[in-house]
Write an enzyme that holds these catalytic residues in place. Sequence first.
Site, PDB file in Angstrom:
ATOM      1  N   GLN A  42      42.800  55.086  67.210  1.00  0.00           N
ATOM      2  CA  GLN A  42      43.376  56.428  67.229  1.00  0.00           C
ATOM      3  C   GLN A  42      44.700  56.466  66.481  1.00  0.00           C
ATOM      4  O   GLN A  42      45.270  55.435  66.143  1.00  0.00           O
ATOM      5  CB  GLN A  42      43.595  56.882  68.676  1.00  0.00           C
ATOM      6  CG  GLN A  42      44.395  55.885  69.511  1.00  0.00           C
ATOM      7  CD  GLN A  42      44.007  55.887  70.984  1.00  0.00           C
ATOM      8  OE1 GLN A  42      43.475  56.861  71.497  1.00  0.00           O
ATOM      9  NE2 GLN A  42      44.266  54.778  71.667  1.00  0.00           N
ATOM     10  N   GLU A 117      43.635  47.628  78.869  1.00  0.00           N
ATOM     11  CA  GLU A 117      43.824  48.755  77.943  1.00  0.00           C
ATOM     12  C   GLU A 117      43.118  48.400  76.639  1.00  0.00           C
ATOM     13  O   GLU A 117      43.283  47.284  76.135  1.00  0.00           O
ATOM     14  CB  GLU A 117      45.328  48.970  77.744  1.00  0.00           C
ATOM     15  CG  GLU A 117      45.734  49.756  76.497  1.00  0.00           C
ATOM     16  CD  GLU A 117      45.253  51.197  76.497  1.00  0.00           C
ATOM     17  OE1 GLU A 117      45.376  51.870  77.530  1.00  0.00           O
ATOM     18  OE2 GLU A 117      44.742  51.635  75.446  1.00  0.00           O
ATOM     19  N   ASP A 148      38.041  46.462  76.011  1.00  0.00           N
ATOM     20  CA  ASP A 148      37.330  47.637  76.515  1.00  0.00           C
ATOM     21  C   ASP A 148      37.118  47.486  78.023  1.00  0.00           C
ATOM     22  O   ASP A 148      36.483  46.532  78.482  1.00  0.00           O
ATOM     23  CB  ASP A 148      35.977  47.709  75.787  1.00  0.00           C
ATOM     24  CG  ASP A 148      35.152  48.914  76.215  1.00  0.00           C
ATOM     25  OD1 ASP A 148      35.547  49.614  77.171  1.00  0.00           O
ATOM     26  OD2 ASP A 148      34.097  49.150  75.584  1.00  0.00           O
ATOM     27  N   GLY A 149      37.645  48.426  78.787  1.00  0.00           N
ATOM     28  CA  GLY A 149      37.540  48.362  80.248  1.00  0.00           C
ATOM     29  C   GLY A 149      36.098  48.312  80.730  1.00  0.00           C
ATOM     30  O   GLY A 149      35.787  47.681  81.743  1.00  0.00           O
ATOM     31  N   ASP A 166      42.466  55.108  84.985  1.00  0.00           N
ATOM     32  CA  ASP A 166      43.435  56.039  84.416  1.00  0.00           C
ATOM     33  C   ASP A 166      42.971  56.384  83.004  1.00  0.00           C
ATOM     34  O   ASP A 166      43.538  55.935  82.015  1.00  0.00           O
ATOM     35  CB  ASP A 166      44.807  55.345  84.397  1.00  0.00           C
ATOM     36  CG  ASP A 166      45.906  56.253  83.852  1.00  0.00           C
ATOM     37  OD1 ASP A 166      45.657  57.452  83.669  1.00  0.00           O
ATOM     38  OD2 ASP A 166      47.009  55.738  83.590  1.00  0.00           O
ATOM     39  N   SER A 167      41.923  57.203  82.934  1.00  0.00           N
ATOM     40  CA  SER A 167      41.267  57.462  81.648  1.00  0.00           C
ATOM     41  C   SER A 167      41.797  58.719  80.996  1.00  0.00           C
ATOM     42  O   SER A 167      42.410  59.568  81.631  1.00  0.00           O
ATOM     43  CB  SER A 167      39.767  57.624  81.867  1.00  0.00           C
ATOM     44  OG  SER A 167      39.530  58.776  82.655  1.00  0.00           O
ATOM     45  N   SER A 168      41.516  58.843  79.707  1.00  0.00           N
ATOM     46  CA  SER A 168      41.739  60.118  79.039  1.00  0.00           C
ATOM     47  C   SER A 168      40.518  61.010  79.289  1.00  0.00           C
ATOM     48  O   SER A 168      39.633  60.672  80.060  1.00  0.00           O
ATOM     49  CB  SER A 168      42.023  59.898  77.541  1.00  0.00           C
ATOM     50  OG  SER A 168      41.090  58.997  76.989  1.00  0.00           O
ATOM     51  N   ASP A 169      40.493  62.168  78.639  1.00  0.00           N
ATOM     52  CA  ASP A 169      39.424  63.137  78.905  1.00  0.00           C
ATOM     53  C   ASP A 169      38.043  62.616  78.514  1.00  0.00           C
ATOM     54  O   ASP A 169      37.919  61.767  77.620  1.00  0.00           O
ATOM     55  CB  ASP A 169      39.702  64.441  78.136  1.00  0.00           C
ATOM     56  CG  ASP A 169      40.941  65.142  78.661  1.00  0.00           C
ATOM     57  OD1 ASP A 169      41.353  64.865  79.793  1.00  0.00           O
ATOM     58  OD2 ASP A 169      41.492  65.975  77.917  1.00  0.00           O
ATOM     59  N   PRO A 173      35.550  58.215  73.117  1.00  0.00           N
ATOM     60  CA  PRO A 173      35.361  56.885  73.712  1.00  0.00           C
ATOM     61  C   PRO A 173      35.452  56.854  75.229  1.00  0.00           C
ATOM     62  O   PRO A 173      34.880  55.966  75.859  1.00  0.00           O
ATOM     63  CB  PRO A 173      36.490  56.053  73.089  1.00  0.00           C
ATOM     64  CG  PRO A 173      37.447  57.026  72.494  1.00  0.00           C
ATOM     65  CD  PRO A 173      36.666  58.243  72.170  1.00  0.00           C
TER      66      PRO A 173
END
Lengths: 290, 290
Positions: A42, A117, A148-149, A166-169, A173
């Site tokens: 990103q 992370e 990768d979690g 604690d993920s993003s939307d 990914p």
Amino acid sequence: MNRPEYIQERDGALWLTEVESGHLKLNWRLKNVLHVERSPFQEIAIVDTETFGRALVLDGVVQTTAGDEFIYNEMISHVPLALHPNPKQVLVIGGGDGGAVRECLKYPSVERVDLVEIDEQVTSACRTYLPELAGQLDDPRVRTRFEDGVQYIKGVENQYDVIIVDSSDPIGPATVLFEEPFYRSVKAALRPGGIMVCQSESPLFYLPVLQNTRRVLNELFPVTRTYWAPVPTYPGALWTFTLGCLFDPFEDSGWTRRIREESTRYVTADLAEGSFALPAFVRRALGVAE
Amino acid sequence: MNRPEYIQERDGALWLTEVESGHLKLNWRLKNVLHVERSPFQEIAIVDTETFGRALVLDGVVQTTAGDEFIYNEMISHVPLALHPNPKQVLVIGGGDGGAVRECLKYPSVERVDLVEIDEQVTSACRTYLPELAGQLDDPRVRTRFEDGVQYIKGVENQYDVIIVDSSDPIGPATVLFEEPFYRSVKAALRPGGIMVCQSESPLFYLPVLQNTRRVLNELFPVTRTYWAPVPTYPGALWTFTLGCLFDPFEDSGWTRRIREESTRYVTADLAEGSFALPAFVRRALGVAE
């Protein structure tokens, strides 16, 4: 350092335009752009906003700000840690800014926090520019892994007392972090009596995500509960977190006394209790009486 | 109908730019502009937003939207009405959209709701374009007066059980609604055992306003309390309301059972209880243990 296209100069000032959806945009006036880089995953930026101070921005979306991060990070961490009677081994998936890890370290029973992370450059940028978030990553109890979690959790069994997702939307990914196979792995990675929590989005904007998360966790865990907090910098503001528990931690009605409120800016014992009172429309949508 | 300058066409769509502060702007994509007029007090617009449906906009600032108004209107109304053991006479100052009045009418003990709104054209526009908010203004229990709430309240004594001060921000004409002489008049307008409530802004953005409001009410009323709710369309999201009470309604710990949660979308008995648990930083700023 090339300025990203979502940061432009207008009327003699720098403005970051954050596309919340195709229908809503937020414009943040900036004091400064501190850092821009592209990782394999990103575009990472650290900016200094007039409104909430320094902010981590991923692909143009504000992920966390110095001014309001404490609400989200305290709520995703203190609630599961206080619900568990003796949390020793903690895993944080995502959350490379270090904010959730910082909160976990406030619990003296915690012996180790593993942070997994995917993007090492996010954590590196936060260490340099957001030390109030990432500064605790040097604590000897913390072990940081950059992978990768989803892959990491597949190889772990019976290891953690608390797992924080604690993920993003759930776009791009992070989508797999909202699906059943992932949560099945999370369950297997918990020790007996373990507790997991994930952020489950805003019920005003993404009610189906919350409903689906709750449904999946209901199938896997004997006890699930949803709680909420106001998150000013996320669209929808009213944000939910959903717990999957291998036992019923609410049988101990005194659990909120374990909230370490002397160390917090947002959560207190009373507020933790109150955060489980769901808005009427959320109750109905989930078909629960909470 | 001239389109206001804060509404512009870009990329084939209409966008409303809302200036939250000199540092933060929100862009709302619109389906349509339904109405624009200038009253003696302000420019009034009714727009249809993609995100939250129809919205009332005053001088370019979104005041209320069909999609999230229920949170604010329920919280400013149900809490004082449930705290009062037998509310009969209710006054709403401001709130010309009718949303708070609609909620008050859900309490069967209520015999009359007086709405005092300074701008008749606001109410007229809401009657036409936002009937889900203003539609209850035709109820025979409602009496609507179009005049300055500050002047009106000076001439009233010992008349209301509950007074709701539903003001806009303390800038421009609404400033006086946050000052001591106004609250002194409000107190005089209450009957014995009366309760007043006002919106006291976001503690993230306007902490001094909350501190000042609480200080003024502390001097006037034997019992004051602050509670909060998430308001997605207001900057700061975490919004507070402050009560001034002529008696201690919290002595009846069962007051939340009077919340008419069968009629609500947001507030429940549990949520009303929880809304009094203040964030740690607000507790400290107010010097209270709530």
